[in-house]
Design a protein around this motif. Structure first.
Motif, PDB file in Angstrom:
ATOM      1  N   SER A   1    -103.495 -58.277  47.620  1.00  0.00           N
ATOM      2  CA  SER A   1    -104.316 -59.462  47.850  1.00  0.00           C
ATOM      3  C   SER A   1    -104.574 -59.636  49.335  1.00  0.00           C
ATOM      4  CB  SER A   1    -103.620 -60.703  47.322  1.00  0.00           C
ATOM      5  OG  SER A   1    -103.170 -60.501  46.027  1.00  0.00           O
ATOM      6  N   VAL A   2    -103.517 -59.465  50.129  1.00  0.00           N
ATOM      7  CA  VAL A   2    -103.679 -59.658  51.576  1.00  0.00           C
ATOM      8  C   VAL A   2    -104.682 -58.646  52.126  1.00  0.00           C
ATOM      9  CG1 VAL A   2    -102.497 -59.427  53.775  1.00  0.00           C
ATOM     10  CG2 VAL A   2    -101.430 -60.684  51.909  1.00  0.00           C
ATOM     11  N   ALA A   3    -104.499 -57.379  51.734  1.00  0.00           N
ATOM     12  CA  ALA A   3    -105.436 -56.359  52.214  1.00  0.00           C
ATOM     13  C   ALA A   3    -106.849 -56.704  51.789  1.00  0.00           C
ATOM     14  CB  ALA A   3    -105.028 -55.003  51.652  1.00  0.00           C
ATOM     15  N   GLY A   4    -106.989 -57.141  50.517  1.00  0.00           N
ATOM     16  CA  GLY A   4    -108.316 -57.482  50.031  1.00  0.00           C
ATOM     17  C   GLY A   4    -108.930 -58.614  50.829  1.00  0.00           C
ATOM     18  N   ILE A   5    -108.128 -59.639  51.096  1.00  0.00           N
ATOM     19  CA  ILE A   5    -108.640 -60.802  51.825  1.00  0.00           C
ATOM     20  C   ILE A   5    -109.168 -60.357  53.185  1.00  0.00           C
ATOM     21  CG2 ILE A   5    -107.964 -62.924  52.976  1.00  0.00           C
ATOM     22  CD1 ILE A   5    -105.953 -63.363  50.721  1.00  0.00           C
TER      23      ILE A   5
ATOM     24  N   ALA B   1    -112.791 -61.522  48.513  1.00  0.00           N
ATOM     25  CA  ALA B   1    -111.734 -62.088  49.347  1.00  0.00           C
ATOM     26  C   ALA B   1    -111.140 -63.327  48.690  1.00  0.00           C
ATOM     27  CB  ALA B   1    -112.287 -62.423  50.727  1.00  0.00           C
ATOM     28  N   GLN B   2    -112.011 -64.128  48.089  1.00  0.00           N
ATOM     29  CA  GLN B   2    -111.503 -65.354  47.463  1.00  0.00           C
ATOM     30  C   GLN B   2    -110.652 -65.062  46.245  1.00  0.00           C
ATOM     31  OE1 GLN B   2    -112.479 -68.456  48.741  1.00  0.00           O
ATOM     32  NE2 GLN B   2    -113.760 -67.544  50.317  1.00  0.00           N
ATOM     33  N   VAL B   3    -111.039 -63.997  45.493  1.00  0.00           N
ATOM     34  CA  VAL B   3    -110.165 -63.595  44.386  1.00  0.00           C
ATOM     35  C   VAL B   3    -108.798 -63.228  44.945  1.00  0.00           C
ATOM     36  CG1 VAL B   3    -109.788 -61.858  42.607  1.00  0.00           C
ATOM     37  CG2 VAL B   3    -112.031 -62.866  42.875  1.00  0.00           C
ATOM     38  N   GLY B   4    -108.799 -62.641  46.148  1.00  0.00           N
ATOM     39  CA  GLY B   4    -107.539 -62.328  46.807  1.00  0.00           C
ATOM     40  C   GLY B   4    -106.708 -63.578  47.061  1.00  0.00           C
ATOM     41  N   TYR B   5    -107.351 -64.669  47.511  1.00  0.00           N
ATOM     42  CA  TYR B   5    -106.603 -65.930  47.692  1.00  0.00           C
ATOM     43  C   TYR B   5    -105.889 -66.303  46.400  1.00  0.00           C
ATOM     44  CZ  TYR B   5    -109.353 -67.095  51.918  1.00  0.00           C
ATOM     45  OH  TYR B   5    -109.938 -67.107  53.130  1.00  0.00           O
ATOM     46  N   MET B   6    -106.679 -66.214  45.312  1.00  0.00           N
ATOM     47  CA  MET B   6    -106.096 -66.684  44.041  1.00  0.00           C
ATOM     48  C   MET B   6    -104.925 -65.806  43.641  1.00  0.00           C
ATOM     49  SD  MET B   6    -109.699 -67.143  42.126  1.00  0.00           S
ATOM     50  CE  MET B   6    -111.068 -67.678  43.125  1.00  0.00           C
ATOM     51  N   THR B   7    -105.101 -64.470  43.697  1.00  0.00           N
ATOM     52  CA  THR B   7    -104.001 -63.617  43.254  1.00  0.00           C
ATOM     53  C   THR B   7    -102.808 -63.776  44.183  1.00  0.00           C
ATOM     54  OG1 THR B   7    -105.118 -61.825  44.389  1.00  0.00           O
ATOM     55  CG2 THR B   7    -105.328 -61.894  42.007  1.00  0.00           C
ATOM     56  N   LEU B   8    -103.058 -64.037  45.454  1.00  0.00           N
ATOM     57  CA  LEU B   8    -101.947 -64.231  46.382  1.00  0.00           C
ATOM     58  C   LEU B   8    -101.125 -65.446  45.972  1.00  0.00           C
ATOM     59  CD1 LEU B   8    -100.628 -63.257  48.955  1.00  0.00           C
ATOM     60  CD2 LEU B   8    -102.197 -64.656  50.264  1.00  0.00           C
TER      61      LEU B   8
END
Lengths: 369, 514, 116, 156, 104
Positions: free
Chosen positions: B301-305, B328-335
Motif C-alpha cells: 500500500s505504501v509503495a502504491g501510494i 493511490a487512494q486505494v492504497g490509503y484504504m488498504t493501509l
C-alpha cells in the motif's frame, strides 16, 4: 472407521488417467505452436478431451456443456476472430518469459503445497464430498422431486447462480453487439450486390451439393435434439444451457452452409437481441411471481398460489418445482440460443469489411510457420 | 442511521423482499432497456431502475439498523444448501454507495452518451450499465463465495465492452479494455481457484459457514493458499499496487459515463470483498493473516501510494492523473485495513465513501465540460474555468476535497485515516499519507493552475458549460463534498456501524442463527 | 434358454466392439503411415465408418434398454451421414486448393510428409 | 501408498496444466493467443473442481434405483459396507455441487472469450494488427509531438 | 474386454493426435481432428458401457454434431476466408484476394 477409496475397482479412473496424460500432451502442443489456426484446432481438441475426462469423473452434465461450448461455440468464434485479425503469433523473446515463468512456478508451487493437505482424490469422506454435496444427493428427491441432482441444484437450490450465469451470457451478447454490431454489414454489403450483377465472378461448378444436402437433413434433427435436451434435462444429462447452445449451433450451421444473410433473413438480429433479453426476463419473472405469491425469490414452491399448488401437486408431488424448473430452463435456452447466435452474427457479419481491406492482410500472413 | 429513513415507507412484505429486489430490479430493467424502442426510453428506464435500487438500498439499510443482520434465502433453501443474501451494515453501506452513485450516473448518462456513442447503441449501453449495477449490488449483498464470483463476472463483462466503446474517440481504449479484460479475468479465475481450495477444505460455499468451520480444521495449508489466491484475485480487481496497471489506461479512455460509475464503485466493490474475507471469513485472528497484513499488504500500500502519486504528478493527461490518484487512494484504504483495528477499518470505509463522492464528481465534471473536446490533455483545459464556470467550480470543489483541504469531505477522512494509523502505532504510515498529500498538492495545483489561472487558448477553448442534466448530479456531488466536510454524521455513521459489524464479532454465527 | 441367448449376445457384442476398436487402430496406423493426404483420408474415412459400425452393433448387442439402443442407432446414422460428408468436403477442399496427390514413382523419394 | 501414488498425480498434472496455460497467457503478445490461454486457464480451473468431486466407485449424480439392473451391477463391484456407508439408498454417487459450479464457470468462460475476441477484432481494425508490441509502437508514435494522423499507421 | 476396446480406441486417438501435431499440410491436421472426433464418439459409448452406466449417449450425439459443424467451419475458413458467404456459390474474388495457399 477408515475407508480407502476403491480406486482399482473403478475402470473410469484408468480412463481418467489416460485422458489426463493426453490433455497434458495437447496442452504442450498448444504452448509451442505459433500458428493460430493450429492452436485453435488443438484448443478444440483439448476441450473435447476435457469433456471425455469429465465423463470419466462422473460429470456428464459438465461434459455436455464443455463439449458444446468448448468444442463448438468457442472454436467457431475463435475461427471468426482469426479471420478478422491475423493467422500467426509473433515469437516471444526469451527475456520476456523470465518474469511470467517465475510467477507461474511460484503459483504452481503454492498450489501443490496446498494440494498436499487436500484429502486424496476420490475420497468419499473428504469435506467436499461429505458435507453439502451429500446433502443434495439425499434431499433432492424429497424436496425437488427430479432425478438429475445436478439439474436440481442448478435450477433450484442454486437457481440464483444460474440466473447470474444467464445474465452473463446476456451481458456478453450486449457487449459483442456494442462492439461488432449485429451483422448488418453482411446484409448491406455492396460487394455482394456487385457480385450478383457480375455472374462471371460466380463459378459454375457446384462443389458443395453433398454438404448442402447433408446439412438440410441435419438441421431439423439438431433442432429436435435441442428440444429433447431441454426437456430431458430433469431426467438425464442436459438442460437449458446445453439446449440453447445446440439450437444456436443449428442456426450457425445454416449460416455456414447457406450464407449469413440467408439465416439473418429468417432469424433477424433484432429478434436475437429480443430473445436474449426475453430469456432473462422469463427467468427473473418466474422469481418475481414467486415473490408475489409470498415466497422468496426463485422459490418455485410458490410458483402457483398455495391453494393451486396443493391441488396440482397432491400429497408429495412438487408441481411448483417441476414447472418452475421447466420455465426457467426455457428462459435459459432462449437467452443462450439467441445470445450465442447474436455473437456469431457479430463476428461473421464483420467479415466483408475486413476482407475488403485485403491489402493490409498480406504482410501479416507471411509470418506463418 | 443515514438520515434517509423517511424513504423507508415500503409495506413490510415488500421490505422483506428488499435484498432480492435491489438486484432483480436493475436486472429486469437492463433487459427492458435493451428492448427499448429509443434512447429516451432506455434513459428513463435506467434512471428509474437506479432510483428503485437506491430506494431498496435505503430500505435495506434502515432494516439493518433496526434489526441487525438480515439473512435472505434465495429459492427458500436455508443457507449451506441454497444461496444466502446476508446483509449487515457493511453490505448496506456499499449498496447505498453503489446505488446512489448509479442514480447520479444514470442522470448524467443521457447527455453524456449523446456525444460519445452513436444513438442506436444507447439502449445497449444503458442495458450494459444496469447489468453492471445489478452485478455490483449482488456482489456486496451475497453471502455465498461462489455466487460472489458470478456477480464479479456480471459486473465486469459488460463493462469491458463498454470501456472499449470509448475507442470511437480514442483508439487507445481498445487495448486498454483488452488489458482490463485479461487482468480482470485472471483475477476472477484466481478467485475461483481460491474458493475451490476453501471448498475442498470445508465442504461448503457459504461464507459464514466457511468461517464457522475453519477453526475446526486440523490442517490449514489449503486455507492459507486459498486465501492467498482469493486476495491476489481481488487485489487485481481492486487495482491494488502493483496489480493496478490496467486501471489508468482503462479509466482514461472509456466513455465518461462508465468512468464516473466505475471510479466511484467498481474497485470499491472488490475492496468490499477483501474486507469481507479478511474480517468475516478469516476473522482477523489468524496468524498467517496478520503476518500477511503487516508484511505484504502494508508495504505494498505504501509503495502504491507514493509511486502512483508521483505518476499522477507528472502525467500529461487529466483523466490519467485522476486514475493514478485513484490507485493511490486505494492504497490509503488498504493501509488502514492492514492495521486490523476497528478504527482502521472504519477510517478506510469512511475514506472509501468520500473518495467515491469526490472521484465521481471529478470525472463527471471532466466528462461534462469536455463533451466537445476529443483530447484528454491537461493543457487543453487551459482557461476552462472561464468558458465553463459552473462545471469547473464544482470540479474545483471536488479537487480540493481530493487534496484534503479543510471544510471538505477529504479533510475529515484523511484526518481519521491518520488518527487510526497513529492509534495503531503506525506513525510511519501516517507520515506516508502526509507525504503523499504533499505530492497531491502538487498535482492538484497543476490542474488548478491550468484550469483557473491560465488564459484560454487562441480561438477560444473547446470546453463548454455542461448541460443542466449533467450540472444537476455534478453539483449534488460537489455540495455533498462540502456537506460531508462539515457534518459527517451520515458517512461516519455508516462507516462506523459497518466497521462495527465486521470487527465486532470475531466470527459470524452460522446461518440460521439470529 | 433366454439367458443363454443373452450371454451369447453379450459375448458376440464384446467381440464386435473389440474388433471395431482394432479396425480403428488399423485405420489410425494408416493415417500415420500413408504417404499423402488422399491416401490418409481414405484410411481414415473407411475405417471410421467400418469401426463405428462394428462398435455400435456390438454395443447394441450388449443391450442397455430401449432408449440406449435407439440412441446408438441415431449415433450410427449420424456418423454415416456426417463422416463421409466431412471427408468429401475435406478432399474437395484439398483438391481445389491444389494439394497434389502423389504420382507414380513419388514413393521412391522419401518425402517430408512421411515422417510422423 | 499405492493409493497416494494413484491419487496424487491427478492434482499434479492439473496444476501443471493450469500453470502452462497461465504461462501462454502471460508471455504471448498476440491478443488471440492470449484469449486462447485465458480460455484454457479457465478450463483447467474447472478440471480442478471436478477432480474434487470424484468419489471412488461412484456414478453420475443422476438418481438411479438400487434395485435396477444398472444399480445392482454397480453395487456388485464395491464392498457392501462401503456402499452402505457412503451410498445414498444403496448407490454411491459423485458429488454434484462442483459440477454445478463448473457448469456456470464454463458459461462465464465462453462469455468472456467472446467479449475479449470482439475487443481484439476492434484492436485490429483500429491499429491494423493484434500484436501488443505493434500496438505499443503505434501508441508511442502517436504521442510524439507530430502525430502521424488519427488512424495511425497499419502494421507499424 | 470393453476396457481393452476403450484403450484400443484411446491408442488410435493418440495416433491421430500425432498426425495432428505433425501435419504436414493443414488438411492433414483437419483430417486427424475430424477423425479424432468420431473416435471420441465411439469412446464415449464404450466407456459408458464399461462403467455400467450407458445412458449418457446424448453426449456422443452432441460430439457427432459438433464434429461435423467445426469441420465445416474450418473448411470455410480455408476456402472462403470468411464465415459469412453461402456455399452454393464460390466467391472467387474473396478466395483469391487473400493470395495465399492455406498449406503454404
Amino acid at each position: 472407521m477408515e475407508w480407502t477409496a476403491p480406486l482399482l475397482a473403478d475402470p473410469s479412473l484408468l480412463f481418467g488417467a489416460a485422458l489426463l496424460v493426453m490433455l497434458a500432451a495437447i496442452l504442450c502442443a498448444i504452448v509451442v505452436s505459433r500458428k493460430l489456426l493450429t492452436s485453435v484446432a488443438l484448443t478444440g481438441l483439448f476441450t473435447l478431451v476435457a469433456a471425455l475426462w469429465y465423463i470419466a469423473m462422473d460429470a456428464p452434465d459438465v461434459a455436455f456443456t464443455e463439449a458444446v461450448v468448448g468444442g463448438g461455440v468457442s472454436t467457431l468464434i475463435l475461427l471468426g476472430s482469426i479471420l478478422l485479425t491475423r493467422e500467426s503469433a509473433e515469437p516471444v523473446s526469451p527475456s520476456r518469459m523470465v518474469f511470467p515463468a517465475i510467477a507461474v512456478i511460484l503459483a504452481g508451487v503454492a498450489i501443490l503445497y496446498a494440494v498436499g493437505s487436500i484429502p486424496g482424490f476420490g475420497d468419499p469422506a473428504s469435506p467436499a464430498n461429505a458435507s453439502v454435496g451429500r446433502d443434495y444427493l439425499e434431499r433432492t428427491y424429497k424436496e425437488v422431486g427430479i432425478p438429475n441432482v445436478v439439474s436440481a441444484v442448478l435450477a433450484s437450490y442454486r437457481g440464483f447462480d444460474t440466473l447470474g450465469e444467464t445474465t452473463v451470457v446476456f451481458a456478453a451478447a450486449v457487449g459483442v453487439m456494442l462492439l461488432l454490431g449485429f451483422g448488418e454489414r453482411a446484409l448491406g454489403d455492396p460487394a455482394r450486390r456487385h457480385e450478383a450483377l457480375n455472374p462471371d465472378l460466380v463459378e459454375e461448378i457446384d462443389h458443395h451439393v453433398v454438404l448442402r444436402v447433408a446439412t438440410k437433413i441435419m438441421i431439423p434433427l439438431m433442432f429436435l435434439f435441442g428440444l429433447y435436451v431441454l426437456f430431458h434435462g430433469e431426467v438425464g444429462a442436459g438442460g437449458g444451457f446445453q439446449a440453447g447452445v445446440i439450437l444456436a449451433i443449428a442456426l450457425i450451421v445454416h449460416a455456414l452452409v447457406f450464407g449469413l444473410s440467408e439465416t439473418m433473413r429468417a432469424f433477424p438480429a433484432a429478434a436475437m437481441r429480443a430473445g436474449a433479453s426475453a430469456g432473462v426476463l422469463i427467468y427473473a419473472g418466474v422469481g418475481v411471481i414467486n415473490m408475489l405469491n409470498g415466497g422468496a425469490f426463485l422459490d418455485y414452491d410458490f410458483l402457483f398460489p398455495p391453494p393451486l399448488e396443493q391441488a396440482l401437486s397432491g400429497p408429495d408431488g412438487h408441481a411448483g418445482q417441476h414447472y418452475g424448473i421447466i420455465a426457467i430452463e426455457i428462459g435459459v435456452t432462449a437467452t443462450v440460443a439467441s445470445g450465442i447466435t447474436a455473437i456469431f452474427y457479430g463476428f461473421a457479419g464483420r467479415a466483408p469489411d475486413i476482407a475488403s481491406r485485403g491489402a493490409s492482410r498480406g504482410p501479416e500472413s507471411g509470418g506463418g510457420s | 442511521m443515514i438520515g434517509l429513513e423517511f424513504l423507508n415507507i415500503a409495506p413490510q412484505r415488500f421490505a422483506e423482499q428488499a435484498p432480492a429486489l435491489v438486484v432483480v430490479g436493475p436486472l429486469i430493467a437492463a433487459c427492458a432497456a435493451v428492448l427499448a424502442p429509443g434512447r429516451r426510453w432506455a434513459w428513463f428506464l435506467c434512471v428509474g431502475a437506479s432510483a428503485f435500487a437506491f430506494w431498496m438500498a435505503v430500505v435495506l439499510a434502515s432494516e439493518v439498523a433496526r434489526q441487525g443482520v438480515i439473512s435472505y434465502a434465495m429459492g427458500g433453501f436455508p443457507a449451506p444448501l441454497g444461496i444466502e443474501f446476508r446483509v449487515d451494515a457493511l453490505s448496506a453501506m456499499f449498496a447505498l454507495l453503489i446505488s446512489g452513485m448509479a442514480v447520479l450516473t444514470a442522470v448524467f448518462s443521457g447527455e453524456s452518451l449523446e456525444t460519445e456513442i452513436m444513438s442506436s447503441k444507447h439502449p445497449l449501453m444503458q442495458g450494459g450499465f444496469l447489468t453492471c449495477l445489478a452485478g455490483l449490488l449482488g456482489l456486496v449483498l451475497t453471502g455465498d463465495a461462489f455466487n460472489a464470483f458470478v456477480f464479479l463476472e456480471i459486473s465486469s463483462i459488460g463493462v469491458y465492452a463498454m470501456i472499449a466503446m470509448g475507442g470511437a474517440r480514442d483508439r487507445r481504449a481498445y487495448p486498454a479494455a483488452f488489458n482490463y479484460l485479461i487482468m480482470g479475468t485472471i483475477g476472477a479465475t484466481f478467485y475461483l481457484i481460491g474458493v475451490g481450495f476453501l471448498y475442498a477444505a470445508t465442504g461448503t460455499l457459504n461464507m459464514a459457514d466457511i468461517a464457522a468451520r475453519i477453526p475446526t480444521l486440523t490442517s490449514d495449508r489449503s486455507i492459507e493458499v486459498g486465501l492467498a489466491f482469493i486476495l491476489i484475485g481481488l487485489a487485481l480487481k481492486a487495482a491494488v499496487f502493483p496489480l493496478h496497471q490496467w486501471l489508468p489506461a482503462a479509466y482514461s479512455h472509456a466513455p465518461s459515463m462508465i468512468v464516473v460509475f466505475l471510479s466511484a464503485t467498481a474497485t470499491k466493490a472488490s475492496v468490499y470483498l477483501i474486507i469481507r474475507y479478511l474480517s468475516t471469513v478469516f476473522a482477523f485472528d489468524w496468524q498467517v493473516e496478520t503476518a500477511f497484513m503487516a508484511f505484504v499488504l502494508a508495504p505494498l500500500s505504501v509503495a502504491g501510494i507514493l509511486i502512483c502519486s508521483m505518476q499522477a504528478a507528472v502525467d500529461p493527461e487529466i483523466r490519467r492523473i485522476l486514475a493514478y490518484s485513484s490507485v493511490a487512494q486505494v492504497g490509503y484504504m488498504t493501509l488502514a485495513i492492514a492495521t486490523a483495528t476497528s478504527a482502521g477499518v472504519s477510517a478506510a470505509l469512511f475514506h472509501l465513501f468520500n473518495h467515491g463522492v469526490m472521484k465521481a464528481a471529478l470525472f463527471m465534471a471532466i466528462g461534462g465540460a469536455a463533451i466537445h473536446l476529443k483530447s484528454q490533455r491537461l493543457s487543453d483545459f487551459a482557461g476552462a474555468a472561464k468558458s465553463a464556470p459552473w462545471t469547473m467550480t464544482a470540479f474545483g470543489i471536488a479537487a480540493l476535497s481530493l487534496l484534503g483541504a479543510p471544510l471538505t469531505a477529504g479533510f475529515l477522512s484523511k484526518l481519521r485515516l491518520i488518527q487510526s494509523l497513529v492509534a495503531a502505532d503506525w506513525g510511519w504510515a501516517a507520515a506516508v499519507i502526509g507525504l503523499s498529500s504533499l505530492i497531491g498538492v502538487f498535482y492538484v495545483g497543476r490542474i488548478f493552475e491550468v484550469v483557473f489561472f491560465r488564459s484560454e487558448p487562441e480561438g477560444g477553448s473547446a470546453v463548454r458549460e455542461a448541460p443542466v442534466s449533467i450540472l444537476l448530479p455534478l453539483w449534488l456531488l460537489a455540495i455533498a463534498n462540502i456537506w460531508f466536510g462539515i457534518d459527517a454524521t451520515i458517512p461516519l455513521g455508516l462507516a462506523e456501524s459497518a466497521a462495527g459489524a465486521v470487527m465486532g464479532a470475531t466470527t459470524l454465527s452460522p446461518a440460521g442463527a439470529p | 434358454m433366454l439367458e443363454q441367448a443373452a450371454s451369447i449376445a453379450a459375448f458376440v457384442g464384446q467381440g464386435l466392439v473389440l474388433a471395431g476398436a482394432i479396425v480403428t487402430i488399423i485405420g489410425s496406423v494408416g493415417v500415420l503411415r500413408f504417404p499423402d493426404f488422399y491416401t490418409r483420408i481414405h484410411a481414415a474415412s473407411v475405417t471410421d465408418t467400418l469401426g463405428a459400425g462394428l462398435i455400435i452393433v456390438g454395443l447394441v448387442l450388449l443391450g442397455g434398454g430401449f432408449f440406449v439402443t435407439v440412441k446408438l442407432l441415431i449415433i450410427w446414422g449420424l456418423i454415416l451421414i456426417t463422416g463421409p460428408t466431412a471427408s468429401h468436403a475435406l478432399a474437395n477442399a484439398a483438391f481445389t486448393s491444389h494439394v497434389k496427390p502423389l504420382g507414380r514413382g513419388d514413393l521412391r523419394q522419401p518425402s517430408a510428409s512421411d515422417e510422423g | 501408498m499405492i493409493d497416494a501414488l494413484a491419487t496424487g498425480y491427478v492434482y499434479a498434472i492439473i496444476v501443471a496444466m493450469m500453470m502452462a496455460s497461465l504461462f501462454v497467457l502471460l508471455t504471448t503478445g498476440n491478443l488471440i493467443r492470449k484469449m486462447i490461454g485465458l480460455s484454457l486457464f479457465q478450463t483447467t480451473a474447472g478440471l480442478f473442481y471436478i477432480a474434487l468431486s470424484k468419489v471412488g466407485g461412484g456414478t453420475a449424480p443422476i438418481i438411479i434405483d438400487a434395485e435396477s439392473a444398472v444399480g445392482q451391477a454397480r453395487a456388485a463391484r464395491l464392498d457392501p459396507a462401503y456402499v452402505e456407508h457412503f451410498g445414498v439408498d444403496g448407490v454411491v454417487y459423485g458429488n454434484p455441487l462442483p459440477h454445478v459450479l463448473i457448469l456456470t464457470a464454463i458459461v462465464v468462460g465462453v462469455a468472456t472469450l467472446s467479449v475479449g475476441l470482439a475487443i481484439a477484432v476492434r484492436v485490429r481494425e483500429a491499429y491494423g494488427d493484434t500484436e501488443l508490441d505493434a500496438v505499443r509502437r503505434a501508441d508511442a508514435a502517436a504521442s510524439e509531438p507530430e502525430p502521424p494522423g488519427p488512424r495511425g499507421r497499419p502494421n507499424a | 474386454m470393453l476396457v481393452a476396446a476403450a484403450l484400443a480406441i484411446f491408442v488410435s486417438m493418440s495416433l491421430m493426435l500425432v498426425r495432428a501435431f505433425a501435419g504436414p499440410t493443414t488438411y492433414d491436421r483437419l483430417l486427424s481432428v475430424n477423425s479424432f472426433g468420431s473416435k471420441t464418439v465411439l469412446l464415449i459409448g464404450v466407456m459408458g458401457f464399461a462403467n455400467g452406466r450407458p445412458d449418457f449417449l446424448d453426449i456422443a450425439i452432441v460430439y457427432a454434431l459438433i464434429n461435423f459443424v467445426t469441420t465445416i467451419g474450418i473448411l470455410k475458413f480455408f476456402r472462403y476466408r470468411t464465415l459469412e458467404v453461402s456455399l452454393s456459390t464460390r466467391r472467387r474474388a474473396v478466395a483469391d484476394a487473400s493470395g495465399e495457399r492455406p498449406d503454404a
